[in-house]
Write an enzyme that holds these catalytic residues in place. Structure first.
Site, PDB file in Angstrom:
ATOM      1  N   ARG A   1       0.964  -1.459   0.112  1.00  0.00           N
ATOM      2  CA  ARG A   1       0.134   0.381  -0.158  1.00  0.00           C
ATOM      3  C   ARG A   1       0.976   1.683  -0.098  1.00  0.00           C
ATOM      4  NH1 ARG A   1      -5.393  -2.071   1.872  1.00  0.00           N
ATOM      5  NH2 ARG A   1      -5.019  -3.848   1.789  1.00  0.00           N
TER       6      ARG A   1
ATOM      7  N   GLU B   1       0.301   3.989   0.631  1.00  0.00           N
ATOM      8  CA  GLU B   1      -0.275   4.958   2.127  1.00  0.00           C
ATOM      9  C   GLU B   1       0.794   5.874   2.557  1.00  0.00           C
ATOM     10  OE1 GLU B   1      -3.145   5.907   0.947  1.00  0.00           O
ATOM     11  OE2 GLU B   1      -4.041   4.461   0.420  1.00  0.00           O
TER      12      GLU B   1
ATOM     13  N   ARG C   1       0.053   1.822  13.654  1.00  0.00           N
ATOM     14  CA  ARG C   1      -0.107   0.350  13.101  1.00  0.00           C
ATOM     15  C   ARG C   1       0.085   0.394  11.294  1.00  0.00           C
ATOM     16  NH1 ARG C   1      -3.517   4.474  14.507  1.00  0.00           N
ATOM     17  NH2 ARG C   1      -5.162   5.102  13.113  1.00  0.00           N
ATOM     18  N   HIS C   2       0.534   1.182  10.528  1.00  0.00           N
ATOM     19  CA  HIS C   2       0.432   1.019   9.201  1.00  0.00           C
ATOM     20  C   HIS C   2       2.290   0.869   8.580  1.00  0.00           C
ATOM     21  CE1 HIS C   2      -2.991   3.434   9.749  1.00  0.00           C
ATOM     22  NE2 HIS C   2      -3.212   2.679   8.975  1.00  0.00           N
TER      23      HIS C   2
ATOM     24  N   GLU D   1      -8.734  -2.232  13.117  1.00  0.00           N
ATOM     25  CA  GLU D   1      -9.491  -3.006  12.067  1.00  0.00           C
ATOM     26  C   GLU D   1      -8.468  -4.501  12.477  1.00  0.00           C
ATOM     27  OE1 GLU D   1     -10.496  -1.092   8.961  1.00  0.00           O
ATOM     28  OE2 GLU D   1     -10.214  -3.317   7.694  1.00  0.00           O
TER      29      GLU D   1
ATOM     30  N   SER E   1     -11.248  -7.753   7.398  1.00  0.00           N
ATOM     31  CA  SER E   1     -12.279  -6.734   6.695  1.00  0.00           C
ATOM     32  C   SER E   1     -12.921  -8.111   5.940  1.00  0.00           C
ATOM     33  CB  SER E   1     -12.508  -4.770   6.234  1.00  0.00           C
ATOM     34  OG  SER E   1     -11.631  -5.702   5.579  1.00  0.00           O
TER      35      SER E   1
ATOM     36  N   ARG F   1      -1.167  -7.165  12.855  1.00  0.00           N
ATOM     37  CA  ARG F   1      -2.024  -6.624  13.467  1.00  0.00           C
ATOM     38  C   ARG F   1      -2.797  -7.993  14.480  1.00  0.00           C
ATOM     39  NH1 ARG F   1      -5.924  -1.561  10.448  1.00  0.00           N
ATOM     40  NH2 ARG F   1      -4.502  -0.319  10.062  1.00  0.00           N
TER      41      ARG F   1
END
Length: 418
Positions: A200, A202, A208-209, A341, A344, A392
RNA sequence: GCCCUGGUAGUAUAGUCCGGCCUAGUAUAGGCGGCUGUCGCCCGCCCGACCCGGGUUCAAAUCCCGGCCAGGGCGCCA
């Protein structure tokens, strides 16, 4: 074992030199043992070798096991021969015994050394156990393990940013998810899972990323969101139980406890969550995304695992199925752990014309999904699936607060080495 | 992309607000020496640092500006 001759190989963790006697703590992947070097009882050459050692040198020791109550494990090794296999440059960039702490940045720069610490060893044994437990659980449930491409042709999925790469004379991208491939594969194998990297691009900068992480994905034919939520919660139970049973020592080192979740896990609808937050004076309009601060509040009310279901369709990706009785609401869900999270998923759209409509609604071009849509021409069954972020999950199981600590060589916005 | 905080020996910190007492303290690691039961051994000696550039000032680790680097948070996160 008393009196037996043994050959040990490992790393010097600590040296305590008392003059006439010297203690060397040797560490390997399984644990530690004390090498005791009494001046009066060891030949000159070995004595000299033992005196030239440094912390973290890699050595081989041939010696005699001696029962000794005063030694840490009740036994010690008196060396007959010491060979230095690899020396460690001094002074070391950090203290592996953890007595003098080091910051995460320093630790990651010297990661291979850092991983020799008790904490590092414990984290990655737990991570291994999670992977092993996940593989055996899903295999037992009839899922086939697959591997899908991580180099993909186009940035069509929308949402998270992809990393562009140079692929010969073309541009390609690193996959952000195996989503489309795993859906396609259920027309051949019905139940598939993949444990693989996802990328990713981002610019997130939080504990947490990371930009490269491991995603545990499943996809199941003839299943709904409810069916795969059961798989997810049973997997969580199985993983917690396995870690609880097999990693007692590692959890002790980390000062962490793993509670077994009680099944079934709580299932809250998106609307119920909005209401609960309202009571805590956090106002969110129905249809709005839930900001991090609100999730933190929610995590205080629900400190362990829970599902959030019935998300507004507009907040979910195009492949998540809108409910038949109310298309504003989707059959997508998130598996939460406190405020984070960790998974998902949802029931997928399996009718080609609905999928094309959904793509258009989200501003995507059906023609760039040609090969994906093709799968829907050959008898696509109804299906559902989810994706869990491995790191996570490992954070939750180890109590580690920074995701980079549970990755061997983490990649984030600013870190590309080592 | 935005916001906050910080950068002092190999590592971790004190000092920075309120400039001078800093020849920069402490712990640990490292080097040397001493010590025969340590297990965060102990004791003595030694080595070793103010992120970079500019400015203000009689005087800058300390104040100001710019840069670089790092940590954290927000947004974003199929």
């Amino acid at each position: 074992m008393d009196g037996k001759e043994v050959l040990l190989m490992g790393w010097v963790r600590d040296i305590r030199d008392l003059g006439g006697i010297r203690f060397i703590v040797l560490q390997d992947r399984l644990g530690r043992i004390q090498i005791t070097v009494p001046e009066s009882d060891v030949d000159e050459k070995t004595l000299a070798k033992s005196g030239s050692l440094h912390r973290q040198d890699c050595i081989a020791v041939r010696g005699t096991v001696r029962k000794m109550e005063k030694a840490p494990r009740g036994v010690e090794i008196v060396p007959k021969e010491i060979r230095i296999l690899g020396i460690a440059k001094q002074p070391l960039p950090l203290d592996v015994t953890g007595k003098t702490p080091a910051e995460i940045d320093v630790r990651l720069d010297a990661r291979v050394l850092d991983l020799r610490s008790d904490k590092g060893q414990a984290i990655f044994k737990i991570r291994h156990t999670v992977l092993e437990a996940t593989r055996s659980f899903l295999s037992r449930k009839g899922f086939l393990e697959v591997n899908t491409p991580k180099i993909i042709a186009s940035a069509t999925e929308g949402g998270a940013a992809l990393f562009p790469i140079v692929y010969f004379e073309r541009e390609a991208f690193l996959a952000q998810s195996p989503q489309l491939y795993k859906e396609e594969l259920i027309i051949d194998f019905e139940k598939v899972f993949e444990i693989g990297p996802a990328y990713r691009a981002e610019k997130s900068h939080t504990r947490r990323h990371i930009t490269e992480f491991i995603s545990i994905d499943i996809e199941e034919a003839f299943a709904t969101a409810d069916d795969v939520m059961k798989v997810a919660e049973e997997l969580m139970y199985h993983v917690c139980k396995t870690v609880h049973e097999k990693c007692g020592e590692e959890l002790r080192v980390l000062g962490h406890k793993v509670d077994l979740p009680r099944l079934p896990l709580k299932r809250l609808t998106y609307s119920e969550v909005i209401e609960e937050l309202q009571k805590k004076d956090v106002k969110i309009e129905w249809g709005e995304d839930i900001p991090t601060a609100a999730f933190r509040t929610l995590g205080k009310i629900h400190p362990y695992f829970y599902f959030i279901t019935d998300w507004p369709t507009r907040l979910k990706p195009f492949y998540i199925k809108p409910r038949d009785d109310d298309p504003e609401i989707s059959e997508g869900f998130d598996l939460m752990w406190s405020w984070i999270e960790i998974a998902s998923g949802g029931t997928r759209v399996h009718k080609k014309e609905v999928l094309i409509k959904r793509l258009k609604e989200q501003g995507l071009h059906p023609e760039s999904f040609k090969y994906h849509l093709q799968a829907f021409d050959y008898g696509m069954p109804p299906h559902a699936g989810w994706a869990i972020g491995l790191e996570r999950l490992v954070m939750m199981l180890t109590g580690i607060k920074n995701i980079r600590e549970v990755v061997l060589f983490p990649r984030d916005r600013f870190r590309l080495t080592p």
